[in-house]
Structure formats: structure tokens, C-alpha cells
Enzyme design. Structure first.
Site, mmCIF file in Angstrom:
data_model
loop_
_atom_site.group_PDB
_atom_site.id
_atom_site.type_symbol
_atom_site.label_atom_id
_atom_site.label_comp_id
_atom_site.label_asym_id
_atom_site.label_seq_id
_atom_site.Cartn_x
_atom_site.Cartn_y
_atom_site.Cartn_z
ATOM 1 N N GLU A 34 -43.145 86.861 -37.196
ATOM 2 C CA GLU A 34 -43.434 85.795 -38.165
ATOM 3 C C GLU A 34 -42.556 84.619 -37.784
ATOM 4 O OE1 GLU A 34 -43.043 83.084 -40.593
ATOM 5 O OE2 GLU A 34 -41.817 84.494 -41.734
ATOM 6 N N CYS A 77 -39.915 79.107 -44.253
ATOM 7 C CA CYS A 77 -40.919 78.826 -43.230
ATOM 8 C C CYS A 77 -42.226 78.375 -43.850
ATOM 9 C CB CYS A 77 -41.133 80.047 -42.340
ATOM 10 S SG CYS A 77 -41.559 81.542 -43.240
#
Length: 521
Positions: free
Chosen positions: A285, A319
Site C-alpha cells: 500500500e 496516504c
């Protein structure tokens, strides 16, 4: 083993004085124990040290945890232990592995306030974000425990007369987990618990900024009944992580971090080294440059607070945080004024103060990086709002809203990971989508529109992993919004979703001809 259906752990109600008092008491008790010792754990060995020190981002003079710096040799020893323990752990029934995760969840639940206080101190997370971090860690343990039970049943495959077909899953072996600092409990817990739930042994290398939180993750799992050999902990910076990625005995790598490092991990994992008879699997990720589209018919009463929350909560250090707002020209002037007013009223302060909107950045390097982009914004565009931080010793940065940047500005294209939001005006929604399509990232995105056809069109065109409509774009919930990006924002199944555990197993199919002509005894 019968379990109730999965449900997300409720967040604490911080508006209640009693809840706030409990959190403050936990913080006071934690402060009396600082600095914590976060030993490196390799099987049954605990190696203490102070070469690595985590500090409070709001008061860098306060040392939170002490840990040794792991070396490549330490990483090799941890893999030795994991490899030796993997067989016994994988042979346990899924019910036993699930029980260990559920007990780890209970352990965290009992220490919820203490763990939230540690997130506040070690990573500068304001109380709401810190509590959500603990709740998400608990969610992962509960969700993957149930997933392990389902996976043990195997997959449904077609059956024909005279033929018996079955498909089952087996663990891959040793899993290296390399975790970030911004979700110091939730993300490592999620990656490690997925590996353990499926019968793999794991080696966790948390971020060097959060060794204390990493130690709590392993403490919870071992308290829940995971054998010491099946979960080891390496503290340190790049060296142990790089060694794990390159070790030929590692079967799976779970990584969360920057795009640059993630691409290095993928490249290194692709090389088959001497003694390696498998292809490593990488679940990564990575970063994003997340955009929110605001249509001409958007409800700005809904859009403004959601955008501000998406861009500035935890000082933009998610993020999934909003970085660009592309607004239809019909709504641009009003949105510009209202966003500027909202940013100008944000509260910046120490993370342990209730009511703070933005705490500090994680460290000096992060502040210096963000301030470079702020300076570039001032030089290239128009600063609509800048909420200055307090005069404090911590790594604080201003909350900044910028408009009128040139199309090729780095502020519009590079991940900043801080409290800086760029505003852009478009004449059509299709123009906004075309600009977003130019980005190499595709993690999260948002849309504010009251036109169902617009929602359908954007959903069909969008490449992002998680698209949020008429709401904030951060805070994906386990089981409800499985999380993960596309393009350069990641590879592998979505965390907290039904396919994630499949990344940690290999499938095996057995097909038997049952039209026998007698049996040999």
C-alpha cells in the site's frame, strides 16, 4: 467455532468528560514511565538497547521509547526463528489461530486508553485519530480471525459425476511485514494478523519513529497466544527491512510506505536468489495524490467540512488525505471563500490537547519537506489561507490553502504528506477527470454532487481504489471500505476486505477419480 458477525469497534465519545478524564489519566501514567523500553524480540530472546530513540513530535526533547538498531544479521536470525516455527504454527487448526487473534483484540481493548496515549506521544496523533488507530487495530484482529475460519473451509468448485474436486489453501511460509509510522498500531496489526491468521510466521519491522507502538502490537499477539517463534520484532531503519526483503527464505512481503521505497521492494522481491524456490509475493500500500471534485450543484455545507477534515486531520499525514480540490467554476468563488475561512479557524497545537485540529508533523525532515512545498506555493500561486502554528519546539507546519498554481507545479503532482491543499477551477467535470487521469497515483478520491448521472459517470471513469461520494475521503473502515490503491498507489488485495487473506496463502486443488474398480488394501 461460532462467532458473532463482524462489527467495527465503536469509537470513544470524546465529548463526554469522563472519557476525556480516562484518556488524560492514561497519558499521565504513561508519561511517568517514559522512556519505554522497546526491545527487539527474536523468538524467545529480548534484546534491549538505546541506539534508536523515538521522541514526541510536539516536544522533541521528550524521549518516548528506546530500542536497539537491528542489523541485517538480526534480520537473518529472525527469519531463522520464523522458518523453524512456521510448520508448528501452520499445523494448528484455524480455530486456534483465530482464538489467539481474538485474545489479542481483547488485550488491546482492555488497554485502549494507554495505547491511544502512546499514539499521541510517539506519533503526534490528536486524540480522535489516536483512538481510531486503536479501534482499527482491534477491527483487523477481529475481522481476520473470522476470515481464517472461512478460509479453512476451502473454495467451492464444480463437481461432476465420478469426480471429486476440492480446493484448499495453505500458508506460504515466512512473511516480512514492514510498517509505517502514521498508523503505528492499526497498519502493522492488520498486516501481521493477516499473516498469522493464515498460518504463516511473521517478522515485523515497524517504522523507526514508532518502536514503542510496534512493541505493543507484538505484545498483544503474544499475550493472545501466538508463539514467540511465530512473531518476531526488529527495530531500526532501512537495514533490517532491506535484509528481510532480500532474504530468499521470505515468501511474502507486506509493505506500507512511500512509492519510491515500495517500488524498490517490488524490484528486490522479483529477484530469485540462491536457494530460493518460490516467487515472492508483495502486498504493498503506497502513496497518493488524492483529488476531490466539487460539482456545480454540490452542497457546500456538506463539502467544506468534509474537505477540511480530509486534508488537514492529522496534519495531512495520511496516504488517503485530500491534496487537490477541483471545483466547477459555478461554485468556485463561494467554495474558495468558505474553504479559506475554514482553514483560517483551524486549531494547531500539541496532540495531547483536546479540540486540536492539527498536531505536529512526525519529525524535522517532514517539516522541512512540507515547508519547501509551502514556499513553492507562495512563489507560484496565491495563498488563500495560512493558519500559522504556535511558537513551539515541535515539528509544526502551517495549514495552507493555495490557488492559481500552474498546471505543471510540483505542488499539484507530488505527494506532500502534510497540511497543504491546492484548489483548482474547472469548466466541466470531464475536465477535472482528465486532470486526475494524468496522475500516476490512484489511491482515494472524492466527489460532491447531487446529480446521480454525474455520480455514475465519475464512478465509471475513476481509477482510484476508494472513491467517496458526498463525504470525507479518509477513515476507511475495516469490512466496510476495504482499502488499497491502483496504478502506482499499490499492488495486491485491499486491506480489511474479503480477498486480503488470499495474498498470504497458496491454493491447492485435488481432483480424484471416484469410479474405482475395487480398492487395494
Amino acid at each position: 467455532m461460532n462467532l458473532a458477525p463482524f462489527a467495527n469497534e465503536p469509537l470513544l465519545e470524546l465529548r463526554r468528560p469522563g472519557v476525556r478524564d480516562e484518556l488524560l489519566r492514561a497519558k499521565m501514567q504513561l508519561d511517568k514511565r517514559l522512556p519505554l523500553s522497546a526491545p527487539m524480540l527474536i523468538g524467545g530472546d529480548a534484546i534491549e538497547g538505546d541506539a534508536l530513540q523515538s521522541t514526541d513530535p510536539g516536544e522533541p526533547a521528550r524521549v518516548v521509547a528506546l530500542a536497539p538498531r537491528a542489523t541485517a544479521d538480526d534480520a537473518a536470525r529472525a527469519v531463522d526463528v520464523a522458518e523453524a516455527a512456521a510448520g508448528a504454527w501452520s499445523s494448528r487448526p484455524a480455530g486456534e489461530r483465530a482464538t489467539a487473534l481474538l485474545r489479542a483484540a481483547a488485550w488491546m481493548r482492555q488497554r485502549r486508553h494507554e495505547l491511544a496515549a502512546l499514539c499521541v506521544r510517539e506519533c503526534g496523533k490528536p486524540w480522535p485519530d489516536a483512538d481510531a488507530d486503536v479501534a482499527e487495530a482491534i477491527d483487523y484482529l477481529e475481522y481476520y480471525a473470522r476470515g481464517a475460519l472461512e478460509l479453512e473451509q476451502g473454495a467451492s468448485v464444480l463437481q461432476l459425476p465420478g469426480e471429486r474436486n476440492a480446493m484448499h489453501y495453505a500458508p506460504r511460509g515466512v512473511c516480512a511485514v514492514i510498517a509505517p509510522w502514521n498508523f503505528p498500531l492499526a497498519i502493522p496489526t492488520g498486516m501481521v494478523s493477516a499473516a498469522l491468521a493464515t498460518g504463516n510466521a511473521a517478522v515485523l519491522k515497524p517504522a523507526e519513529q514508532a518502536p514503542g507502538c510496534g512493541a505493543m502490537v507484538v505484545a498483544a499477539l503474544r499475550a493472545g497466544g501466538v508463539p514467540a517463534g511465530a512473531i518476531s520484532l526488529l527495530s531500526g531503519a532501512a537495514e533490517p527491512g532491506a535484509a528481510l526483503v532480500r532474504d530468499p527464505r521470505v515468501n511474502t512481503i507486506a509493505f506500507t510506505g512511500s512509492v519510491a521505497v515500495g517500488l524498490d521492494v517490488v524490484a528486490a522481491a522479483a529477484e530469485v536468489r540462491e536457494g530460493q524456490n518460490h516467487i515472492k509475493r508483495v502486498v504493498a500500500e503506497l502513496g497518493g495524490k488524492n483529488c476531490v471534485i466539487v460539482d456545480s450543484d454540490a452542497d457546500l455545507d456538506e463539502a467544506v467540512p468534509a474537505i477540511v477534515r480530509s486534508a488537514f486531520a492529522y496534519a495531512g499525514q495520511k496516504c488517503s488525505a485530500a491534496a487537490r480540490v477541483l471545483v466547477h467554476e459555478a461554485s468556485a468563488e463561494t467554495l474558495r471563500e468558505r474553504l479559506a475561512g475554514a482553514v483560517a479557524t483551524l486549531t494547531i497545537g500539541h496532540a495531547d490537547e483536546f479540540g486540536v485540529d492539527l498536531g505536529p508533523l512526525i519529525d524535522r525532515a517532514a517539516r522541512e519537506r512540507v515547508m519547501r512545498y509551502v514556499a513553492l506555493s507562495q512563489a507560484q500561486g496565491e495563498i488563500l489561507a495560512s493558519r500559522e502554528p504556535p511558537a513551539a519546539a515541535g515539528w509544526f507546519a502551517p495549514a495552507t490553502l493555495v490557488d492559481a498554481l500552474p498546471a505543471d507545479s510540483a505542488v499539484l503532482h507530488e505527494e506532500i504528506f502534510g497540511p497543504l491543499l491546492a484548489l483548482e477551477t474547472v469548466s466541466r467535470i470531464e475536465e477535472a477527470l482528465a486532470r486526475i487521469d494524468q496522475l500516476p497515483f490512484a489511491l482515494t478520491g472524492g466527489l460532491f454532487s447531487r446529480n446521480p448521472r454525474t455520480v455514475e459517470m465519475v464512478a465509471a471513469r475513476s481509477a482510484v481504489g476508494n472513491l467517496y461520494v458526498n463525504r470525507h475521503i479518509t477513515g476507511a473502515m475495516v469490512g466496510r471500505q476495504p482499502f488499497g490503491g491502483n496504478r502506482l498507489s499499490g499492488v495486491g488485495a485491499k486491506a480489511g476486505g474479503p480477498g486480503y487473506l488470499l495474498e498470504f496463502v497458496d491454493g491447492h486443488v485435488i481432483s480424484e477419480n471416484v469410479l474405482r474398480h475395487g480398492l487395494a488394501m
